[in-house]
Design a protein around this motif. Structure first.
Motif, PDB file in Angstrom:
ATOM      1  N   PHE A 194      30.778 -43.679 -29.408  1.00  0.00           N
ATOM      2  CA  PHE A 194      30.100 -44.872 -30.305  1.00  0.00           C
ATOM      3  C   PHE A 194      30.421 -45.488 -29.823  1.00  0.00           C
ATOM      4  CE2 PHE A 194      31.304 -40.598 -32.645  1.00  0.00           C
ATOM      5  CZ  PHE A 194      30.640 -40.491 -32.948  1.00  0.00           C
ATOM      6  N   LEU A 217      30.228 -49.224 -30.965  1.00  0.00           N
ATOM      7  CA  LEU A 217      30.198 -50.238 -32.426  1.00  0.00           C
ATOM      8  C   LEU A 217      29.619 -51.172 -32.353  1.00  0.00           C
ATOM      9  CD1 LEU A 217      33.851 -50.100 -33.941  1.00  0.00           C
ATOM     10  CD2 LEU A 217      32.476 -48.183 -34.668  1.00  0.00           C
ATOM     11  N   CYS A 260      37.459 -42.658 -32.498  1.00  0.00           N
ATOM     12  CA  CYS A 260      36.042 -42.895 -34.109  1.00  0.00           C
ATOM     13  C   CYS A 260      37.254 -41.860 -34.649  1.00  0.00           C
ATOM     14  CB  CYS A 260      35.540 -42.520 -33.285  1.00  0.00           C
ATOM     15  SG  CYS A 260      34.127 -42.847 -34.954  1.00  0.00           S
ATOM     16  N   LEU A 313      38.815 -43.034 -38.631  1.00  0.00           N
ATOM     17  CA  LEU A 313      37.759 -42.280 -39.314  1.00  0.00           C
ATOM     18  C   LEU A 313      39.204 -41.430 -40.875  1.00  0.00           C
ATOM     19  CD1 LEU A 313      35.314 -41.744 -41.271  1.00  0.00           C
ATOM     20  CD2 LEU A 313      35.556 -39.621 -40.417  1.00  0.00           C
ATOM     21  N   LEU A 326      26.453 -46.908 -33.371  1.00  0.00           N
ATOM     22  CA  LEU A 326      27.007 -46.784 -35.126  1.00  0.00           C
ATOM     23  C   LEU A 326      26.702 -47.798 -35.469  1.00  0.00           C
ATOM     24  CD1 LEU A 326      28.769 -45.363 -37.034  1.00  0.00           C
ATOM     25  CD2 LEU A 326      30.206 -46.264 -35.960  1.00  0.00           C
ATOM     26  N   CYS A 377      34.282 -46.685 -37.777  1.00  0.00           N
ATOM     27  CA  CYS A 377      34.164 -45.490 -37.614  1.00  0.00           C
ATOM     28  C   CYS A 377      34.606 -45.397 -39.184  1.00  0.00           C
ATOM     29  CB  CYS A 377      34.429 -44.003 -36.910  1.00  0.00           C
ATOM     30  SG  CYS A 377      34.006 -44.743 -35.330  1.00  0.00           S
ATOM     31  N   LEU A 388      28.658 -43.086 -40.178  1.00  0.00           N
ATOM     32  CA  LEU A 388      28.777 -41.983 -39.247  1.00  0.00           C
ATOM     33  C   LEU A 388      27.297 -40.829 -39.707  1.00  0.00           C
ATOM     34  CD1 LEU A 388      32.091 -41.186 -38.391  1.00  0.00           C
ATOM     35  CD2 LEU A 388      30.809 -41.476 -36.487  1.00  0.00           C
TER      36      LEU A 388
END
Length: 331
Positions: free
Chosen positions: A37, A39, A121, A125, A197, A202, A207
């Motif tokens: 991902f 950021l 990620c 999370l 993202l 995350c 998401l």
């Protein structure tokens, strides 16, 4: 040997969070280096990246230092071995851990690279929502002490025992672990159309916005979890403080009323900022125009609130200030 151990840990985490499945990436099959991902964070203000890094690094250091001192004082000083400070010590520990879950934001600001692997990620999370959910229940449990002390003072020592505090803490953690494994699994088995993202770390709502699938049941799950871990605990806190205020107003002593309100206001201020920003962020299904608002709300409950904890519970507490001076200046 190290590679085998690392692979085993990754497999274990993947199995815990998403059953060992890698993310489905509709239209992203050409990414041979593995899913990662991006950021975006403060990418819209790249010229201020150095300033943002400095500010957030200082905040992080304040969180670590302040909460570590509170935890240390409540351990080494026997006068703080009470249920209230037991919860405060564990709250400080949760604040440190919660803030430390998102160091990738600082790395991204420093290096200008917001990439985070799928595994990283997923872990970020999971631990973020795990610690946040536990903190929600812990803050609700902390309201029970003042309620009992003011509304039923004669039975306070019998009701609010150390055994009860430990039981509440352990059971809260067990409930959150089970629920958050389910939610993380649900999020990371979604097909993602994009890996960009629009956030600092995350989190569930950002998401979910990247998924190309029907999100009805995911939203139902999210709202149910927010109701259980945010709205319900906050409602119990409000109910407790409503009864506390009624009891305090009946006190004949003005000094007693002032001391009671001063003690309760610290806890009430922290929970208002924490629950308020978290509830708005998770309930609000933001549009692209509100991405910046969502980011700022997330900063409140992940970074600003941990700063409030040592400030409200130490600078406003005479006993803690005295103990802190003894700890820092006594040879």
């Amino acid at each position: 040997m190290v590679d085998t151990t690392s692979a085993s840990l990754k497999s274990l985490l993947l199995g815990l969070i998403c059953g060992g499945k890698m993310p489905q990436r509709k239209g992203l099959e050409n990414h041979t280096a593995g899913p990662a991902f991006i950021l975006l964070g403060f990418s819209d203000h790249s010229s201020l990246r150095g300033l943002h890094f400095t500010v957030f690094l200082l905040i992080y250091l304040v969180v670590l230092t302040g909460n570590s001192l509170i935890a240390l004082i409540t351990v080494v000083d026997s006068s703080f071995h009470s249920p209230m400070y037991f919860f405060l010590r564990n709250l400080s520990f949760l604040e440190i851990c919660c803030t430390s879950v998102t160091p990738k934001m600082l790395v991204g600001l420093l290096m200008g690279d917001g990439r985070i692997s799928f595994l990283g990620c997923a872990a970020q999370l999971y631990f973020l929502v795990l610690l946040g959910g536990t903190e929600c229940l812990l803050l609700a449990a902390m309201a029970y002490g003042p309620y009992t002390a003011i509304c039923d003072p004669l039975h306070y020592s019998l009701i609010v025992s150390r055994g009860l505090c430990v039981t509440l803490l352990v059971r809260s953690g067990m409930v959150v672990v089970a629920v958050q494994v389910l939610q993380a699994n649900q999020v990371f088995t979604l097909p993602f159309c994009s890996l960009d993202l629009h956030h600092f770390f995350c989190d569930v709502p950002p998401l979910m916005e990247l998924a190309c699938a029907d999100m009805f049941w995911n939203q139902v799950t999210l709202y149910t979890i927010v109701l259980v871990f945010v709205v319900l605990p906050f409602s119990l806190i409000v109910l407790s403080y409503t009864k506390i205020i009624r009891a305090v107003l009946k006190m004949p002593s003005v000094v007693g009323r002032h001391k009671a309100f001063s003690t309760c206001s610290s806890h009430l201020g922290v929970v208002t900022v924490f629950y308020g920003s978290a509830a708005v962020f998770y309930f609000k299904r933001g549009s692209r125009d509100s991405v910046d608002t969502d980011k700022h709300l997330a900063l409140f409950y992940t970074i600003v609130t941990p700063v409030f904890n040592p400030v409200t519970y130490s600078l406003r507490n005479k006993e803690v200030r005295i103990a802190l001076k003894k700890l820092l200046w006594t040879k």
